[in-house]
Write a protein that holds these residues in place. Structure first.
Motif, PDB file in Angstrom:
ATOM      1  N   LEU A   1       0.825  -1.213   0.000  1.00  0.00           N
ATOM      2  CA  LEU A   1       0.000   0.000   0.000  1.00  0.00           C
ATOM      3  C   LEU A   1       0.859   1.262   0.000  1.00  0.00           C
ATOM      4  N   LEU A   2       1.960   1.217   0.771  1.00  0.00           N
ATOM      5  CA  LEU A   2       2.867   2.369   0.782  1.00  0.00           C
ATOM      6  C   LEU A   2       3.483   2.541  -0.598  1.00  0.00           C
ATOM      7  N   GLU A   3       3.877   1.421  -1.183  1.00  0.00           N
ATOM      8  CA  GLU A   3       4.558   1.427  -2.474  1.00  0.00           C
ATOM      9  C   GLU A   3       3.667   1.988  -3.592  1.00  0.00           C
ATOM     10  N   VAL A   4       2.453   1.408  -3.744  1.00  0.00           N
ATOM     11  CA  VAL A   4       1.613   1.823  -4.875  1.00  0.00           C
ATOM     12  C   VAL A   4       1.155   3.273  -4.751  1.00  0.00           C
ATOM     13  N   ASN A   5       1.183   3.814  -3.529  1.00  0.00           N
ATOM     14  CA  ASN A   5       0.779   5.202  -3.373  1.00  0.00           C
ATOM     15  C   ASN A   5       1.976   6.150  -3.315  1.00  0.00           C
ATOM     16  N   GLY A   6       3.158   5.601  -3.537  1.00  0.00           N
ATOM     17  CA  GLY A   6       4.356   6.434  -3.539  1.00  0.00           C
ATOM     18  C   GLY A   6       4.682   7.016  -2.181  1.00  0.00           C
ATOM     19  N   LEU A   7       4.433   6.237  -1.115  1.00  0.00           N
ATOM     20  CA  LEU A   7       4.611   6.765   0.238  1.00  0.00           C
ATOM     21  C   LEU A   7       5.748   6.101   1.001  1.00  0.00           C
ATOM     22  N   SER A   8       6.462   5.184   0.348  1.00  0.00           N
ATOM     23  CA  SER A   8       7.483   4.420   1.071  1.00  0.00           C
ATOM     24  C   SER A   8       8.491   5.330   1.775  1.00  0.00           C
ATOM     25  N   ALA A   9       8.875   6.401   1.124  1.00  0.00           N
ATOM     26  CA  ALA A   9       9.885   7.281   1.717  1.00  0.00           C
ATOM     27  C   ALA A   9       9.315   8.138   2.846  1.00  0.00           C
ATOM     28  N   LEU A  10       7.991   8.213   2.919  1.00  0.00           N
ATOM     29  CA  LEU A  10       7.359   9.094   3.917  1.00  0.00           C
ATOM     30  C   LEU A  10       6.790   8.321   5.094  1.00  0.00           C
ATOM     31  N   ARG A  11       7.075   7.024   5.188  1.00  0.00           N
ATOM     32  CA  ARG A  11       6.330   6.163   6.106  1.00  0.00           C
ATOM     33  C   ARG A  11       6.373   6.606   7.568  1.00  0.00           C
ATOM     34  N   ASP A  12       7.462   7.235   7.995  1.00  0.00           N
ATOM     35  CA  ASP A  12       7.558   7.607   9.411  1.00  0.00           C
ATOM     36  C   ASP A  12       7.226   9.073   9.682  1.00  0.00           C
ATOM     37  N   ARG A  13       6.781   9.781   8.638  1.00  0.00           N
ATOM     38  CA  ARG A  13       6.444  11.201   8.831  1.00  0.00           C
ATOM     39  C   ARG A  13       5.059  11.346   9.462  1.00  0.00           C
ATOM     40  N   LEU A  14       4.882  12.440  10.220  1.00  0.00           N
ATOM     41  CA  LEU A  14       3.559  12.732  10.783  1.00  0.00           C
ATOM     42  C   LEU A  14       2.759  13.553   9.765  1.00  0.00           C
ATOM     43  N   PRO A  15       1.425  13.412   9.783  1.00  0.00           N
ATOM     44  CA  PRO A  15       0.601  14.132   8.801  1.00  0.00           C
ATOM     45  C   PRO A  15       0.855  15.640   8.761  1.00  0.00           C
ATOM     46  N   ALA A  16       1.156  16.235   9.933  1.00  0.00           N
ATOM     47  CA  ALA A  16       1.344  17.689   9.968  1.00  0.00           C
ATOM     48  C   ALA A  16       2.514  18.132   9.086  1.00  0.00           C
ATOM     49  N   SER A  17       3.435  17.205   8.796  1.00  0.00           N
ATOM     50  CA  SER A  17       4.613  17.593   8.023  1.00  0.00           C
ATOM     51  C   SER A  17       4.461  17.263   6.532  1.00  0.00           C
ATOM     52  N   LEU A  18       3.253  16.887   6.102  1.00  0.00           N
ATOM     53  CA  LEU A  18       3.059  16.503   4.699  1.00  0.00           C
ATOM     54  C   LEU A  18       2.414  17.632   3.902  1.00  0.00           C
ATOM     55  N   SER A  19       2.657  17.631   2.597  1.00  0.00           N
ATOM     56  CA  SER A  19       1.990  18.587   1.710  1.00  0.00           C
ATOM     57  C   SER A  19       0.585  18.085   1.385  1.00  0.00           C
ATOM     58  N   GLY A  20      -0.228  18.929   0.754  1.00  0.00           N
ATOM     59  CA  GLY A  20      -1.611  18.560   0.435  1.00  0.00           C
ATOM     60  C   GLY A  20      -1.702  17.299  -0.402  1.00  0.00           C
ATOM     61  N   GLY A  21      -0.864  17.215  -1.430  1.00  0.00           N
ATOM     62  CA  GLY A  21      -0.896  16.047  -2.303  1.00  0.00           C
ATOM     63  C   GLY A  21      -0.480  14.785  -1.570  1.00  0.00           C
ATOM     64  N   GLN A  22       0.509  14.924  -0.687  1.00  0.00           N
ATOM     65  CA  GLN A  22       0.954  13.756   0.092  1.00  0.00           C
ATOM     66  C   GLN A  22      -0.131  13.293   1.047  1.00  0.00           C
ATOM     67  N   LYS A  23      -0.803  14.266   1.687  1.00  0.00           N
ATOM     68  CA  LYS A  23      -1.895  13.912   2.608  1.00  0.00           C
ATOM     69  C   LYS A  23      -2.983  13.156   1.858  1.00  0.00           C
ATOM     70  N   GLN A  24      -3.265  13.638   0.645  1.00  0.00           N
ATOM     71  CA  GLN A  24      -4.303  13.014  -0.161  1.00  0.00           C
ATOM     72  C   GLN A  24      -3.943  11.558  -0.439  1.00  0.00           C
ATOM     73  N   ARG A  25      -2.644  11.316  -0.736  1.00  0.00           N
ATOM     74  CA  ARG A  25      -2.207   9.946  -1.005  1.00  0.00           C
ATOM     75  C   ARG A  25      -2.337   9.061   0.223  1.00  0.00           C
ATOM     76  N   VAL A  26      -2.015   9.620   1.401  1.00  0.00           N
ATOM     77  CA  VAL A  26      -2.134   8.828   2.635  1.00  0.00           C
ATOM     78  C   VAL A  26      -3.600   8.471   2.876  1.00  0.00           C
ATOM     79  N   ALA A  27      -4.476   9.480   2.684  1.00  0.00           N
ATOM     80  CA  ALA A  27      -5.903   9.235   2.906  1.00  0.00           C
ATOM     81  C   ALA A  27      -6.404   8.150   1.957  1.00  0.00           C
ATOM     82  N   LEU A  28      -5.923   8.176   0.732  1.00  0.00           N
ATOM     83  CA  LEU A  28      -6.331   7.185  -0.261  1.00  0.00           C
ATOM     84  C   LEU A  28      -5.787   5.800   0.112  1.00  0.00           C
ATOM     85  N   ALA A  29      -4.513   5.763   0.532  1.00  0.00           N
ATOM     86  CA  ALA A  29      -3.910   4.482   0.924  1.00  0.00           C
ATOM     87  C   ALA A  29      -4.646   3.895   2.122  1.00  0.00           C
ATOM     88  N   ARG A  30      -5.047   4.762   3.061  1.00  0.00           N
ATOM     89  CA  ARG A  30      -5.759   4.282   4.244  1.00  0.00           C
ATOM     90  C   ARG A  30      -7.129   3.726   3.859  1.00  0.00           C
TER      91      ARG A  30
END
Lengths: 228, 292
Positions: free
Chosen positions: B116-145
């Motif tokens: 799930l991390l891989e297909v959403n391009g989130l592998s490099a961000l796995r340990d980041r907190l949501p507050a430190s993400l950009s809008g597009g990254q947050k959107q990807r996390v929400a979609l992956a979840r």
């Protein structure tokens, strides 16, 4: 001069405040959750009851509790007969009194903290298949830590500063109900100002240190929050 | 297969609106709900997810009854396997990217987390907190979840409440492509709420146009938005940006896709048009000049 000081009232105060705070964590958090997410028409009534100790003179609350706990009355009689619990002039009695008296100091910050969270957090957690209990402990409470900390510390500090309720239902029994605030009154009555100074000074410094640490911690929590 | 018949009175800025819709959606379809704010699009998603209870009606998903007013049956949101992406993403601020996604995973499928991390391009961000993400990254996390929630279920129902509306055009186009890719890769049944015609055209096979709580049109976007098909002509979907009079004619400024064009129109054509209206323009399609 310190040699003649009886430290027991201070220990009793700390014990009472610590136990009261523990009980309030157990009672206050579920109550705050219920009130925060209640759609009931009785919500204002619940909020009013929880907030009453804020406005009532402690002597009024103490007077009613004294009557209620007294073995001459039905509730006190029932307590003594079935639970073998004597709440008048006992440590258990002032503990119950303190819990009721400090209830708004735990419930109000936690309730506000929960209500300030975006409603979508609870909805998202529910939609992800989690029970309300799991949602509360893994999503809601961890995201209102400053509110929890405020509730815990205010409950503790408020119990340390309690006087009227304890005096009404606990009296002044050394080692049982004679907490520091009552000991100060007692020492002043008998013109023993030196001892009163020690108790008063300790309470002053303690309260200042507790509140200061809360404001520092909450400020740090907020800074971490907005950091990009 | 999803079948919904929903009725509810909605409170809107312009007074109460009667929501009354019948919607049928095929499995693995990509469907959009299109319409102005307050038309009831989000409410329909929330009713399907179990977050809002309809006053009347019935919801049946893959043969399972989720809501039946007459039988007084209401399946709580916890028991509906629905992946919902909220408009504000609703990421849990106390959890890292990986924890947010793992929270939604059934413990039996915990091994799916890296995928799930891989297909959403989130592998490099796995340990980041949501507050430190950009809008597009947050959107990807929400979609992956949301994907994590439905990965172990059938049908895999994904509900998207205007998830791209807060992003800029370029990022938006990129995430639209990713969304389509995930839709196919995971065999999802996706319902997207949108008020962007371009998005509806690009993404969906079926669109429901809502207004004031009612479905005005439904069908393929081409059928709904280009109401008549004229052979030998080029039809473009456009939005009116400005109308101005010059001498004896009117000049219409239009948004076609991401391009702004101007065309000439006559009095009677302009009479019923307003700025913001979606229109179809059609020109002769033979002998165009083609530049490469």
């Amino acid at each position: 001069m310190m040699a003649g000081i009886d430290w027991q009232p201070l220990w009793l105060t700390l014990r009472l405040a610590a136990l009261t705070t523990c009980l309030l964590v157990l009672i206050g958090i579920p109550l705050a959750y219920r009130i925060a997410f209640s759609a009931s028409r009785l919500k204002p009534v619940m909020e009013t009851l929880v907030s009453m100790p804020l406005v009532l003179p402690p002597s009024v609350l103490g007077f009613y509790l004294l009557l209620a706990f007294s073995p001459q009355h039905a509730f006190g009689q029932w307590l003594e007969q079935y639970l073998h619990l004597k709440l008048v002039f006992s440590f258990a009695g002032i503990l119950v009194g303190s819990v009721i008296f400090s209830l708004p100091f735990m419930v109000q910050p936690v309730q506000a903290g929960l209500q300030n969270l975006p409603p979508s957090l609870l909805e998202a957690s529910r939609s992800l298949g989690k029970s309300d209990l799991t949602s509360l402990f893994r999503v809601l409470l961890p995201n209102c830590k400053p509110a929890l900390l405020t509730g815990v510390v205010l409950s503790f500090a408020h119990t340390v500063g309690e006087f009227g309720v304890v005096l009404m239902i606990g009296g002044n029994i050394p080692g049982v109900t004679k907490v520091a605030s009552i000991a100060i009154y007692d020492e002043v009555e008998s013109l023993n100002y030196a001892a009163a100074h020690v108790y008063a000074g300790v309470l002053f410094v303690l309260s200042f240190a507790i509140l200061l640490s809360v404001y520092f911690m909450n400020r740090r929590a907020r800074t971490v929050w907005v950091q990009p | 297969m999803i079948q919904m018949s929903l009725r509810q009175t909605l409170a809107s800025a312009s007074g109460p609106v009667e929501l009354d819709v019948e919607i049928a959606i095929a499995e693995q379809a990509f469907v959009t709900l299109f319409g102005p704010s307050g038309a009831g699009k989000t409410t329909i998603l929330r009713m399907l997810a179990g977050l809002t209870k309809p006053a009347q009606g019935r919801i049946v998903v893959a043969g399972q009854v989720w809501f039946d007013h007459q039988a007084r049956h209401w399946l709580p949101p916890q028991q509906r396997s629905v992946g919902m992406v909220f408009q504000d993403y609703a990421l849990f601020p106390n959890m890292s990217v990986a924890e947010n996604i793992a929270y939604a995973l059934n413990p039996l499928h915990a091994a799916q987390l890296p995928r799930l991390l891989e297909v959403n391009g989130l592998s490099a961000l796995r340990d980041r907190l949501p507050a430190s993400l950009s809008g597009g990254q947050k959107q990807r996390v929400a979609l992956a979840r949301a994907l994590a929630r439905v990965i172990s279920s059938e049908p895999r129902l994904l509900l998207l409440d205007e998830p791209l509306s807060a992003l800029d055009t370029e990022l938006r186009a990129q995430l639209q492509d990713e969304l389509l890719r995930l839709h196919r890769e995971f065999g999802l049944t996706t319902i997207l709420v949108s008020h962007d015609i371009g998005e509806v055209f690009k993404m969906s096979q079926q669109v429901f146009v809502l207004e004031q709580g009612k479905i005005l049109h439904s069908g393929s976007p081409a059928k709904v938005f280009l109401q008549q098909q004229v052979p030998g002509k080029l039809q473009l979907q456009a939005q009116v940006l400005a109308i101005r009079k010059e001498d004896v004619v009117f000049i219409l400024t239009l948004l076609v896709g991401q391009d702004i064009v101007e065309i000439i129109a006559s009095d009677d054509e302009v009479a019923t048009l307003h700025v913001g209206d979606p229109i179809a323009i059609s020109v002769k399609a033979f002998s165009p000049l083609i530049f490469a």
